[in-house]
Design an enzyme around this catalytic site. Structure first.
Site, short mmCIF file in Angstrom:
data_model
loop_
_atom_site.label_atom_id
_atom_site.label_comp_id
_atom_site.label_asym_id
_atom_site.label_seq_id
_atom_site.Cartn_x
_atom_site.Cartn_y
_atom_site.Cartn_z
N LYS A 101 0.77 -1.10 -0.16
CA LYS A 101 -0.07 0.16 0.04
C LYS A 101 0.83 1.16 0.10
O LYS A 101 1.67 1.41 0.96
CB LYS A 101 -0.99 -0.05 1.12
CG LYS A 101 -1.58 1.01 1.36
CD LYS A 101 -2.65 1.12 2.57
CE LYS A 101 -2.92 2.04 3.35
NZ LYS A 101 -3.35 3.46 3.18
N GLY A 133 -7.61 9.36 9.56
CA GLY A 133 -7.85 9.80 11.28
C GLY A 133 -8.86 10.75 11.57
O GLY A 133 -9.17 10.81 12.76
N THR A 137 -8.21 3.96 12.43
CA THR A 137 -8.72 4.76 13.60
C THR A 137 -10.05 4.43 14.11
O THR A 137 -9.93 4.27 15.25
CB THR A 137 -8.16 6.13 13.24
OG1 THR A 137 -7.09 6.39 12.60
CG2 THR A 137 -8.51 7.06 14.60
#
Ligand SMILES: CC(=O)[C@@H](O)[C@H](O)COP(=O)(O)O
Length: 257
Positions: free
Chosen positions: A96, A157, A207
């Site tokens: 990734k 996040g 998150t």
């Protein structure tokens, strides 16, 4: 089942491995979510001074496919070097690819991303690029050799959920055959269901689960939402209408006089 780059994955939820209250909770959350792919940041874990080999063993013991990532890399050179180290550590050519361009928004540096993607694809990597929802950048990434795309949902996040549904819809429409995994910024299971209803192939998040009051419960909830969104997409949803349409028959009503 999800066929991705010649691999059959039982789940369409990809889960991050950072920020959990403990390794045991991470392992339980992974199991509860039903995920078949976890992503791990080589650079962040090493920089954090974690007990390297112990953490890698835990990740390997989860029984899922591992998608190493280059989170925290801000240059092409850093991302390429990190990807090569990840290939050695985890024995996978999946990566990734993150090349961060802005400290505040953690927005991808799309120019560096395309450059790094080209280098890594030429070197035999299967690159999963974390990108924006820009169609031109997506084209360039595909030209560079990427066979998947990871458009963002919202800043990493942020838990904002899909901030630009129109752009995501457009991405799906323009690249109907490219496997696309919506990545980052998902805050709630309903966000995951929403993007899956648009026809995206999978979602990746970290998150929202790791920082939930009960990460294991939240992981389970996300797993269900991803499945629900996918099933809804396949089942043909109604288009919204501006007018009321009676849902019960209007003929044959009892007449009271
Ligand atoms: C773990 C990871 O790869 C993250 O950088 C990813 O983009 C997830 O973002 P959220 O933490 O917002 O779910």
């Amino acid at each position: 089942m999800f066929e991705l780059l010649g691999t059959t994955l039982p789940s369409r939820l990809f889960l991050g491995t950072a920020q959990y209250p403990s390794p045991a909770i991470l392992a339980d959350a992974v199991q509860a979510s039903g995920t078949s792919v976890v992503t791990v940041s080589l650079r962040r874990e090493m920089a954090g001074g974690r007990d390297g080999e112990k953490f890698w063993s835990l990740i390997r013991s989860l029984g899922t496919r591992i998608l190493p990532n280059t989170a925290g890399c801000h240059s092409v050179k850093e991302a390429v070097t990190t990807a090569k180290m990840a290939r050695e550590v985890f024995g996978t050519s999946w990566i990734k690819l993150e090349v961060i361009g802005n400290h505040d928004t953690l927005q991808p540096d799309v120019f560096g991303l395309v450059e790094a993607a080209r280098i890594l694809c030429d070197d035999g990597f299967a690159v999963f690029p974390y990108t924006t929802d820009d169609l031109v950048v997506a084209e360039r990434l595909l030209e560079a050799g990427c066979q998947t795309l990871m458009p963002w949902c919202a800043p990493i996040g942020s838990a904002l959920g899909p901030v630009n549904l129109t752009a995501l819809r457009s991405m799906r429409k323009h690249f109907p055959d490219v496997p696309m995994i919506v990545d980052a910024g998902l805050g709630r299971p309903s966000h995951a269901a929403t993007v899956m209803e648009l026809g995206f192939d999978a979602v990746l998040l970290n998150t929202a689960v790791a920082r939930a009051a009960d990460p294991v419960g939240m992981a389970r909830a996300f797993g269900k939402a991803v499945d629900a969104g996918r099933e809804a997409f396949l089942s043909g949803m109604l288009e919204p209408r501006d007018v009321a349409v009676p849902s019960t028959p209007t003929i044959g009503r009892a007449v009271f006089s």
